[in-house]
Design a protein around this motif. Structure first.
Motif, PDB file in Angstrom:
ATOM      1  N   ALA A 102       0.855  -1.217   0.178  1.00 24.49           N
ATOM      2  CA  ALA A 102       0.001   0.139  -0.102  1.00 24.49           C
ATOM      3  C   ALA A 102       0.789   1.355   0.016  1.00 24.49           C
ATOM      4  CB  ALA A 102      -0.899   0.087   1.265  1.00 24.49           C
ATOM      5  N   GLU A 137      -8.411 -10.157  -0.631  1.00 23.38           N
ATOM      6  CA  GLU A 137      -8.091  -9.275   0.384  1.00 23.38           C
ATOM      7  C   GLU A 137      -8.630  -9.754   1.623  1.00 23.38           C
ATOM      8  OE1 GLU A 137      -6.151  -7.622   2.114  1.00 23.38           O
ATOM      9  OE2 GLU A 137      -5.890  -5.783   0.714  1.00 23.38           O
ATOM     10  N   TYR A 138      -8.181  -9.197   2.748  1.00 23.68           N
ATOM     11  CA  TYR A 138      -8.666  -9.708   4.219  1.00 23.68           C
ATOM     12  C   TYR A 138     -10.111  -9.753   4.196  1.00 23.68           C
ATOM     13  CZ  TYR A 138      -9.760  -4.780   5.143  1.00 23.68           C
ATOM     14  OH  TYR A 138     -10.213  -3.400   5.042  1.00 23.68           O
ATOM     15  N   HIS A 139     -10.915  -8.698   3.599  1.00 19.63           N
ATOM     16  CA  HIS A 139     -12.406  -8.888   3.883  1.00 19.63           C
ATOM     17  C   HIS A 139     -13.028  -9.987   3.083  1.00 19.63           C
ATOM     18  CE1 HIS A 139     -11.943  -7.122  -0.212  1.00 19.63           C
ATOM     19  NE2 HIS A 139     -11.410  -5.760   0.568  1.00 19.63           N
ATOM     20  N   GLU A 162      -9.642  -7.663  -4.849  1.00 22.48           N
ATOM     21  CA  GLU A 162      -9.297  -6.034  -5.194  1.00 22.48           C
ATOM     22  C   GLU A 162      -8.434  -6.167  -6.419  1.00 22.48           C
ATOM     23  OE1 GLU A 162     -10.579  -3.566  -3.808  1.00 22.48           O
ATOM     24  OE2 GLU A 162     -11.051  -4.062  -1.915  1.00 22.48           O
ATOM     25  N   TYR A 220      -5.635  -3.931  -7.516  1.00 23.61           N
ATOM     26  CA  TYR A 220      -5.043  -2.305  -6.942  1.00 23.61           C
ATOM     27  C   TYR A 220      -4.298  -1.416  -7.692  1.00 23.61           C
ATOM     28  CZ  TYR A 220      -6.381  -3.685  -2.044  1.00 23.61           C
ATOM     29  OH  TYR A 220      -7.052  -3.949  -0.707  1.00 23.61           O
ATOM     30  N   ARG A 259      -9.141  -5.946  10.838  1.00 25.41           N
ATOM     31  CA  ARG A 259      -8.631  -4.796  10.479  1.00 25.41           C
ATOM     32  C   ARG A 259      -9.673  -3.475  10.623  1.00 25.41           C
ATOM     33  NH1 ARG A 259      -5.946  -8.742   9.330  1.00 25.41           N
ATOM     34  NH2 ARG A 259      -4.014  -9.045   7.796  1.00 25.41           N
ATOM     35  N   ASP A 266      -8.037   4.220   3.469  1.00 29.55           N
ATOM     36  CA  ASP A 266      -7.279   3.395   2.764  1.00 29.55           C
ATOM     37  C   ASP A 266      -7.779   2.466   1.847  1.00 29.55           C
ATOM     38  OD1 ASP A 266      -5.511   3.913   4.573  1.00 29.55           O
ATOM     39  OD2 ASP A 266      -5.004   1.782   5.377  1.00 29.55           O
ATOM     40  N   ARG A 267      -7.156   2.336   0.827  1.00 29.01           N
ATOM     41  CA  ARG A 267      -7.711   1.773  -0.445  1.00 29.01           C
ATOM     42  C   ARG A 267      -8.422   0.344  -0.218  1.00 29.01           C
ATOM     43  NH1 ARG A 267      -2.481  -0.319  -3.997  1.00 29.01           N
ATOM     44  NH2 ARG A 267      -1.619  -1.919  -2.422  1.00 29.01           N
ATOM     45  N   ASN A 268      -7.999  -0.394   0.812  1.00 26.75           N
ATOM     46  CA  ASN A 268      -8.644  -1.815   0.841  1.00 26.75           C
ATOM     47  C   ASN A 268      -9.745  -1.630   1.976  1.00 26.75           C
ATOM     48  OD1 ASN A 268      -7.523  -1.053   3.439  1.00 26.75           O
ATOM     49  ND2 ASN A 268      -5.935  -2.579   3.687  1.00 26.75           N
TER      50      ASN A 268
END
Length: 491
Positions: free
Chosen positions: A182, A276-278, A282, A284, A349, A419-421
C-alpha cells in the motif's frame, strides 16, 4: 482443541519465548503435543489444492504438507488461527496477550548481531528462488501464486532506517517477483526514499521466524522505528540477527528461509485480481518489482504459508497487533480501555470493539474518534462496558441491542478519507460509524442486571455434572455473561 490438559489460559512454555530457538518450531512442537497438528502425506497441488485444505481446516488444526507438487520442502500453514495458540507462542495467559503486545509497542530491546545463523546453513543462487519457495495459488480468480507469510526486512541506505512488515509476493520471471505494498506503508516510504537516490531498497523476505517476531512486524509504529527491536521486548530477549549474504540487511537468524533482494518502485508491474482480508477480490493496479539476489535457508527448512483473504490466521496477525496499538494510543486520548478487540468479522482490520470501565462511560465518543484517528482503515467502532466480552460477537451485539438508543448513541461520519483496502470505499472515502453501547444511568428503571441462578448453586451443579461424566455436554446459557469469570463452555 486437543486432549492436552493445558488450559487455554495457562501458557505452554515449550512454544514460548524461553525455549531458545527464535523460529516457529517451538510452537509446532507444542501443537503436535496437543494434538493440534496434522500431517498430510498425499501429493497436494500448490494450485488450489493446498489452499482448499487450509480453507477446510481454517478453524481446526495446524497443517504440515509433506508432499507438495513442485516443492522440495515441507509446507506448513494455519499456525496462529486462534488466541490460545498465540498465547502459547508468546508464553503468556490468553488474557495477557494484549498486555504483552502493548508493552512491546511501548518499549524495545536492541537486536543482537551474530555471524553464524541457522537461516544461512544453505545458500542458493537467485535463479533457484521459485524452486526453493513454493507460491500457492489459493483462490479461483487470483492472478497467480503468492508468498503470503513473507516478512520483509528492509534497510534504507539513505536514511539508515530499518523496517519489518508483510507484503504479498508473486513470481514474475526467474529471478524477479511482484510485491504488493500500500502506498502509505512505511516499506513504500523507504523504497521511494531509495529510488530518489537512484538505487533500489535492499530487502530480505523471511519465512518461519518466531511468532513474536511475526506479530511485531504487524505493529503500527512510527516511520523509522525498528520492529525487530520491539519484537525483542515481546520475546523477552534480543532478536538474533545476521547480515544478509548480498546486502547490509540484518535478518532474523533463526528463520526457516530467507529470500534476499532489491525492491524497485521505479519498475511498476500490474498485479490483477487478488484476494483481500475482507474476503473479496481487489485490483489495486501496479505494484513494484523484487529483484532476487540470493536464497538461504536451514538445511531442514519448512516453507510457511498464511491462508490469505477472510481467514483466521490472516485476521489474527492483523487484529492483535492493531488492538494493542489502539489501546496504547487511546491512553493518550484519556481512555483507559480494559480490553479491545479488532474483530474477525472485520477481517481483523476495520471493525473495533472497545471496553471502558464504568467511570469512563462518558468517554465513549472520544474512544470512537481516537480509534479513527489512530488507524485510518478502521471503519466501525463499538464502545461497550467492561462487563462485555469484546471477543464474543454475540455478547457485543447484545450490548448494542440492549444498551443503545440509536437516536442518541449512533455516530456517523461521512466522506472520511480512508485506505484503498476498506470495503465499500469509493473515490478514497467511506462513511465511518461509531456506536456507544455502554449502559447509561436512568435508561432502565430496573437496571441492566442479567437474570441468572446464584453463583454458588451453579458451581455446585457444575460439580455434580462433572461427577456424572457430563462435563463435555455443558453449554451454558448466554445469560451467564452476567457472572464475570463464570465458565463459558464445556472445554
Amino acid at each position: 482443541m486437543g486432549d492436552d490438559s493445558t488450559s487455554p489460559d495457562t501458557p505452554d512454555r515449550a512454544g514460548s519465548r524461553h525455549d531458545g530457538d527464535q523460529s516457529m518450531r517451538g510452537l509446532f512442537e507444542t501443537l503436535a503435543r496437543r494434538g493440534e497438528l496434522v500431517d498430510i502425506d498425499r501429493p497436494v497441488d500448490a494450485r488450489f489444492e493446498l489452499g482448499s485444505v487450509l480453507t477446510l481446516l481454517d478453524r481446526g488444526p495446524a497443517v504440515r504438507f509433506n508432499n507438495v507438487t513442485g516443492s522440495a520442502l515441507p509446507v506448513v500453514g494455519n499456525l496462529l488461527t486462534d488466541r490460545d495458540r498465540i498465547a502459547a507462542a508468546l508464553g503468556v495467559p490468553k488474557a495477557g496477550i494484549l498486555d504483552a503486545l502493548s508493552d512491546a509497542i511501548a518499549s524495545r530491546q536492541p537486536t543482537e548481531e551474530v555471524t553464524v545463523a541457522p537461516c544461512q546453513e544453505l545458500r542458493f543462487p537467485a535463479a533457484d528462488v521459485w524452486r526453493e519457495v513454493v507460491t500457492p495459488t489459493f483462490f479461483e480468480k487470483d492472478s497467480g501464486g503468492y508468498i503470503t507469510a513473507g516478512m520483509i526486512v528492509a534497510h534504507d541506505p539513505v536514511t539508515g532506517s530499518r523496517n519489518a512488515s508483510y507484503a504479498r509476493i508473486k513470481p514474475l520471471e526467474q529471478t524477479t517477483g511482484f510485491v504488493g505494498i500500500a502506498p502509505n506503508h512505511h516499506l513504500s516510504a523507504l523504497a521511494r526514499s531509495a529510488a530518489t537516490a537512484a538505487r533500489g531498497l535492499p530487502v530480505a523476505v523471511t519465512l518461519g521466524s518466531h511468532p513474536a517476531i511475526q506479530l511485531a512486524a504487524c505493529f503500527y509504529l512510527g516511520l523509522g522505528d525498528d520492529e525487530l527491536e520491539h519484537a525483542g521486548r515481546l520475546l523477552g530477549e534480543p532478536v538474533r540477527v545476521v547480515k544478509a549474504t548480498t546486502s547490509e540487511v540484518l535478518v532474523p537468524a533463526d528463520a526457516e528461509v530467507v529470500v534476499e533482494g532489491v525492491l524497485r518502485v521505479d519498475r511498476p508491474v500490474h498485479e490483477g485480481l487478488v484476494s483481500e482480508y475482507h474476503g473479496m477480490y481487489e485490483d489495486y493496479g501496479d505494484g513494484c518489482t523484487l529483484e532476487v539476489t540470493a536464497v538461504t535457508r536451514r538445511a531442514d527448512a519448512s516453507v510457511q504459508v498464511v491462508l490469505p483473504g477472510f481467514a483466521a490466521e490472516h485476521s489474527f496477525l492483523g487484529a492483535l497487533p492493531i488492538a494493542a496499538g489502539l489501546r496504547h494510543a487511546l491512553r493518550g486520548f484519556g481512555c483507559r480501555a480494559t480490553d479491545l478487540a479488532v474483530t474477525l468479522s472485520g477481517g481483523g482490520r476495520v471493525d473495533v470493539v472497545v471496553a471502558l470501565p464504568p467511570e469512563q462511560r462518558r468517554q465513549a465518543k472520544r474512544a470512537i474518534f481516537g480509534c479513527f484517528a489512530t488507524v485510518s482503515m478502521i471503519k466501525q467502532v463499538t464502545v461497550v462496558d467492561s462487563d462485555i466480552d469484546v471477543w464474543d460477537a454475540e455478547h457485543v451485539h447484545w450490548a448494542r441491542t440492549s444498551r443503545m438508543r440509536w437516536e442518541r448513541d449512533l455516530v456517523l461520519v461521512p466522506a472520511v478519507p480512508c485506505d484503498r483496502n476498506v470495503p465499500m470505499q469509493q473515490d478514497g472515502t467511506v462513511t465511518k460509524v461509531g456506536m456507544d453501547a455502554t449502559a447509561k444511568p436512568g435508561d432502565r428503571a430496573v437496571g441492566n442486571e442479567l437474570a441468572v441462578p446464584p453463583r454458588e448453586t451453579l458451581d455446585r451443579v457444575r460439580e455434580w455434572l462433572a461427577d456424572d461424566g457430563l462435563s463435555d455436554m455443558v453449554r451454558p446459557s448466554p445469560t451467564l455473561w452476567g457472572l464475570r469469570g463464570a465458565p463459558r463452555g464445556g472445554h
